[in-house]
Write an enzyme that holds these catalytic residues in place. Structure first.
Site, PDB file in Angstrom:
ATOM      1  N   LYS A   1       0.861  -1.190   0.000  1.00 18.84           N
ATOM      2  CA  LYS A   1       0.000   0.000   0.000  1.00 18.84           C
ATOM      3  C   LYS A   1       0.892   1.232   0.000  1.00 18.84           C
ATOM      4  CE  LYS A   1      -1.139   1.496   3.885  1.00 18.84           C
ATOM      5  NZ  LYS A   1      -0.359   2.783   3.832  1.00 18.84           N
TER       6      LYS A   1
ATOM      7  N   ALA B   1       7.654  -0.447   7.438  1.00 14.71           N
ATOM      8  CA  ALA B   1       8.255   0.341   6.369  1.00 14.71           C
ATOM      9  C   ALA B   1       7.324   1.368   5.755  1.00 14.71           C
ATOM     10  CB  ALA B   1       8.769  -0.601   5.280  1.00 14.71           C
ATOM     11  N   GLY B   2       6.099   1.519   6.282  1.00 16.42           N
ATOM     12  CA  GLY B   2       5.189   2.523   5.752  1.00 16.42           C
ATOM     13  C   GLY B   2       4.448   2.119   4.499  1.00 16.42           C
ATOM     14  N   ILE B   3       4.481   0.831   4.149  1.00 17.30           N
ATOM     15  CA  ILE B   3       3.792   0.371   2.941  1.00 17.30           C
ATOM     16  C   ILE B   3       2.744  -0.699   3.257  1.00 17.30           C
ATOM     17  CG2 ILE B   3       5.556   1.052   1.289  1.00 17.30           C
ATOM     18  CD1 ILE B   3       6.680  -1.760   1.381  1.00 17.30           C
ATOM     19  N   GLY B   4       2.344  -0.777   4.516  1.00 21.77           N
ATOM     20  CA  GLY B   4       1.214  -1.620   4.897  1.00 21.77           C
ATOM     21  C   GLY B   4       1.394  -3.093   4.637  1.00 21.77           C
ATOM     22  N   GLY B   5       2.623  -3.611   4.738  1.00 22.70           N
ATOM     23  CA  GLY B   5       2.835  -5.021   4.447  1.00 22.70           C
ATOM     24  C   GLY B   5       2.019  -5.936   5.334  1.00 22.70           C
ATOM     25  N   GLY B   6       2.106  -5.736   6.649  1.00 19.97           N
ATOM     26  CA  GLY B   6       1.334  -6.567   7.570  1.00 19.97           C
ATOM     27  C   GLY B   6      -0.160  -6.376   7.421  1.00 19.97           C
ATOM     28  N   SER B   7      -0.585  -5.139   7.184  1.00 18.18           N
ATOM     29  CA  SER B   7      -2.012  -4.864   6.991  1.00 18.18           C
ATOM     30  C   SER B   7      -2.530  -5.532   5.728  1.00 18.18           C
ATOM     31  CB  SER B   7      -2.241  -3.349   6.920  1.00 18.18           C
ATOM     32  OG  SER B   7      -1.893  -2.722   8.133  1.00 18.18           O
TER      33      SER B   7
ATOM     34  N   ASP C   1      -4.968   0.269   8.843  1.00 19.01           N
ATOM     35  CA  ASP C   1      -4.746   0.184   7.402  1.00 19.01           C
ATOM     36  C   ASP C   1      -5.362  -1.059   6.767  1.00 19.01           C
ATOM     37  OD1 ASP C   1      -3.431   2.560   7.026  1.00 19.01           O
ATOM     38  OD2 ASP C   1      -1.419   1.715   7.188  1.00 19.01           O
TER      39      ASP C   1
ATOM     40  N   VAL D   1       9.516  -4.734   6.539  1.00 20.69           N
ATOM     41  CA  VAL D   1       8.615  -4.663   7.696  1.00 20.69           C
ATOM     42  C   VAL D   1       8.756  -3.307   8.381  1.00 20.69           C
ATOM     43  CG1 VAL D   1       8.093  -5.719   9.935  1.00 20.69           C
ATOM     44  CG2 VAL D   1       8.727  -7.162   7.980  1.00 20.69           C
TER      45      VAL D   1
END
Length: 288
Positions: free
Chosen positions: A9, A97-103, A136, A95
């Site tokens: 994201k 990182a501001g790109i919503g990987g976990g979300s 997110d 991780v």
């Protein structure tokens, strides 16, 4: 075995409107999704398990803290007879990182559980579980470009966004969102005092799209750059790339992106950045 992509994201813009009396922050953000992402699979069954692999798996949360498991448990609370199963997560995105990987992983888990249980995509319980899992996660349920407002729960309709050739760069460190908000220093009830987000329209393309992006901003970028000065280095490197039209940090950092006129220019820039900074995570992609 059911599979789903969990795309990165990207906050093309991120305006922090105010800090509410309850401590949460209201925002306005134009969100797009990248071709880069994680991969999640589900083998339906009676038990809930998670196995992780991939280049960034070691940095991902394990056990009950992983958002995939938290999302599944949140949905099971709303659907007591929910069929669960064994998840396998191939982790490729950096991780914290501001790109919503976990979300995005959590949202993919909800989509897979919906498929395994014959739940329609518009089932309100999916959105409720997403909202209970993280701010997110709701926008990642249907990963298409749109405006996101409030604390992330107010979603605009999908936008027919012009595909954007981009390069994503993470310098190999993460930042916790709460620390960045803390550095911003807004007090409960305090407005940020910056101009509102420009109107986007339902089909932002060409000069109109770049015009509104230049009028927007990421209000967390300055605070994140104080906590992680390497962010300024990443932005400078991307901004110097030939053909770069816009650079910005995504989310609360530390990943930054640059937008180019075409995929060839983006690929050329990615090769150069990767060569000069071998310790950075670099990905050429398309944002939609």
């Amino acid at each position: 075995m059911l599979t789903a992509r969990a795309p990165a994201k990207i906050n093309l813009s991120l305006h922090i409107v105010r800090r509410r009396e309850d401590g949460y922050h209201d925002l306005e953000s134009l969100v797009a999704f990248a071709g880069a992402g994680d991969l999640l699979s589900l083998e339906p069954g009676p038990d809930l398990t998670l196995e992780t692999s991939g280049p960034t798996a070691a940095a991902a949360a394990i056990g009950g803290d992983n958002l995939v498991l938290r999302a599944a448990r949140a949905l099971r609370e709303l659907v007591p007879d929910l069929t669960l199963g064994a998840f396998r997560l191939t982790k490729r995105l950096p991780v914290a990182a501001g790109i919503g990987g976990g979300s995005s992983d959590a949202a993919a888990a909800l989509r897979l559980l919906a498929e395994a249980n014959a739940m329609p995509a518009e089932d309100e319980r999916l959105f409720a579980a997403a909202r209970a899992t993280g701010a997110d996660v709701p926008v990642c349920l249907d990963p298409r470009a749109r405006m996101m407002r409030g604390t992330g729960e107010r979603l605009g309709p999908p936008l027919r966004l012009q595909p954007l050739a981009a390069v994503l760069v993470n310098p190999g460190i993460g930042l916790e969102t709460r620390h960045v908000f803390g550095r911003m220093g807004l007090q409960p009830g305090q407005d940020h005092g910056m101009p509102a987000h420009p109107e986007v329209g339902d089909r932002p393309t060409g000069d109109h799209l770049f015009g509104l992006l230049r009028k927007s901003r990421n209000d967390m970028e300055d605070a994140a750059s104080v906590l992680a000065p390497v962010i300024s280095d990443v932005l400078a490197v991307l901004g110097a790339a030939r053909g770069c039209r816009l650079t910005r940090m995504s989310g609360s950092g530390t990943t930054c992106f640059a937008i180019f006129d075409d995929c060839r220019a983006a690929s050329r820039a990615a090769r150069t950045v990767r060569r000069d900074h071998p310790g950075w995570w670099v990905k050429s992609t398309v944002l939609r």
